[in-house]
Design an enzyme around this catalytic site. Structure first.
Site, mmCIF file in Angstrom:
data_model
loop_
_atom_site.group_PDB
_atom_site.id
_atom_site.type_symbol
_atom_site.label_atom_id
_atom_site.label_comp_id
_atom_site.label_asym_id
_atom_site.label_seq_id
_atom_site.Cartn_x
_atom_site.Cartn_y
_atom_site.Cartn_z
ATOM 1 N N LYS A 185 30.104 40.771 14.538
ATOM 2 C CA LYS A 185 30.194 39.513 15.283
ATOM 3 C C LYS A 185 31.263 38.584 14.703
ATOM 4 O O LYS A 185 31.803 37.752 15.430
ATOM 5 C CB LYS A 185 28.834 38.814 15.347
ATOM 6 N N THR A 242 27.849 31.951 15.868
ATOM 7 C CA THR A 242 29.131 32.086 15.172
ATOM 8 C C THR A 242 30.302 31.768 16.099
ATOM 9 O O THR A 242 31.314 31.229 15.673
ATOM 10 C CB THR A 242 29.270 33.506 14.600
#
Lengths: 326, 326
Positions: A185, A242
């Site tokens: 990610k 994120t």
């Protein structure tokens, strides 16, 4: 339980706090004795988690062997680049080791639990991951994460050490999927940041996160992880925080690249770790070896390692053939 | 193609622009003739999409029958509360009708395409959905959406009308899943806003989005949609942008409730539509009838319609039993 946290950065410190609140006997080790002395003196990790008082009960230990020697279990919160070196010193430890580090080792393609298995063959291994910005964990903002281990009893044990009203711990048997989601990610977050830096807006970012999620899952499943893990906290949850948080270093790094900064110069000047940078290379290696098409990872790799201009990388992504969603 | 856009709000105007850029012959209808005159005079929709010039070729038509009469196809961009009333006047139209409205009708539980099927039984129906904030679409920021129809040839036709370098259109046969994702995500966005309003931070929001995604998928699949649709642009993509964007009305509405505002008073003062408000009720009805546990939808319903305090609703969500991820 006697638990030593290996790594005195923001995340290690936040987890030491949670473990202490749960009445574990917690020791914090860091590689820099001067920094540990500072923490001891102020009862606060001013460099990484300013403003959060640390309890007197938290032990600070500059000697790694001593920290490991007194522990029933270890929680490792190191940057991925230090992971191999430090865990090489844990060879005789046979209690559980929980990794919280998000990375994929260059060349070997191992996740952090794979490195632990090589370094400490006698230790059962688990991973803790999920959307958990350290500053929020430290101040007690409600957070939910996943404890993963192929040994489901160990996953439940780790859950018991950490689980608090404001730090909910779910369990999963799919440690590989949990680790891959957490590591990969960061690469997507760099791409999301680049989109922002180029001034592309939130529609672009949402599309990128969606296509990125599919890409992580495709690669992860090919490598042996379960698809559903990528829809959980350690996959989708961590990906969204994120990609959208102001506080994500990886997203911010991408944003600067999108605005025209040079990646190498940015990294030379950085005071914190941008895990997505090494992961872009190791993830691209994994995808190439596996023959799994990962266009976002490939474009981030090209921007960071091959000097491809950000605008061209993103326009190459956007101009891919229109087709049914997969 | 001669296309009339029914609804001159922000989204209808943005889509009229995209269709015009693609050399369609576009007419924009709005219910308020004075507003249409304003648009015609300034060649700009100052109320909803300020700063974006509209081309001379865009026709503005205050007469619904005239707008429908000249069209080969209709694109409907109405608030859900006006959808039944206005589409009741499309009964004899037999060209394709594309809905872009995100809602579920109270009591009937119908999505907007279901209302069209009742109102215009001779018209083939498609839906267009995905992360597409109108202001960004209007200024040409890269955007990707899905055109869905059980008639796959129609989905591809809609794709051709809209597809532009900066407005990528994917196709899907799962119109139900696409519409449910678009409607239900507004309810999750209210919950995400409440978390923020309570000061809970990004970890909480990411956890909520993750659990919310699972909840939408669970309900949607029970109602006949395909699970994978909820991982696509119209599901995950639209959910993330709505939960994280500063510009989302539903998120902002939730944030104000989290800060202690009264939902009824907020709505009375609102000048724009908060689609998640009626959808919270219809979605809760659907979940209750289907017997599908939807804790986030239930808590949002309780906050909006039963006077449950925001802090208690969220703490009830957070305190659910810890278990393996599903």
């Amino acid at each position: 339980v006697n638990i030593s946290v290996i790594g005195a950065g923001a995340y290690g410190t936040a987890l030491a706090l949670v473990l202490g609140e749960n009445n574990n006997d917690v020791t914090l080790w860091g590689h820099n004795p001067a920094h540990l002395s500072e923490i001891a003196e102020h009862r606060e990790n001013r460099r990484h988690v300013p403003g959060v008082p640390l309890p007197e009960s938290l032990k600070l230990e500059p000697d790694l062997d001593a920290a490991v020697g007194r522990a029933d279990a270890l929680v490792v919160a190191l940057p991925s680049r230090a992971f191999r070196t430090v865990t090489a010193r844990l060879g005789r430890f046979t209690g559980p080791i929980v990794t919280t580090t998000k990375g994929i080792e260059d060349v070997t393609g191992l996740t952090m639990s794979g490195i632990i298995r090589e370094a400490a063959p006698g230790a059962p291994v688990a991973a803790l991951s999920g959307p958990s910005l350290a500053a929020e964990v430290a101040r007690g903002a409600p957070t939910a994460v996943v404890a993963a281990s192929t040994d489901e009893a160990l996953a439940r044990e780790v859950q018991r050490w950490f689980n608090r009203p404001c730090f909910r711990v779910y369990t999963s048997p799919d440690i590989l999927g949990v680790e891959l989601g957490g590591a990969l990610k960061n690469v997507i977050a760099i791409a999301a940041g680049v989109c922002e830096g180029l001034g592309f807006g939130e529609n672009s970012k949402a599309a990128l996160v969606t296509r990125g999620q599919a890409e992580l899952r495709r690669l992860g499943v090919h490598l042996g992880a379960k698809p559903e893990t990528f829809y959980g906290l350690s996959g989708l949850g961590d990906l969204t925080v994120t990609c959208f948080s102001r506080h994500s270093r990886n997203r911010t790094f991408g944003e600067q690249i999108g605005r025209g900064a040079n990646p190498t110069e940015l990294l030379a000047a950085a005071t914190t770790v941008v895990e997505g940078h090494p992961t872009a290379r190791s993830a691209h290696q994994l995808a190439e070896r596996a023959g799994v098409p990962c266009p976002i990872i490939a474009e981030v790799h090209a921007m960071l390692y091959l000097g491809k201009p950000a605008r061209r990388a993103v326009s190459d992504l956007l101009n891919r053939e229109v087709k049914p969603e997969d």
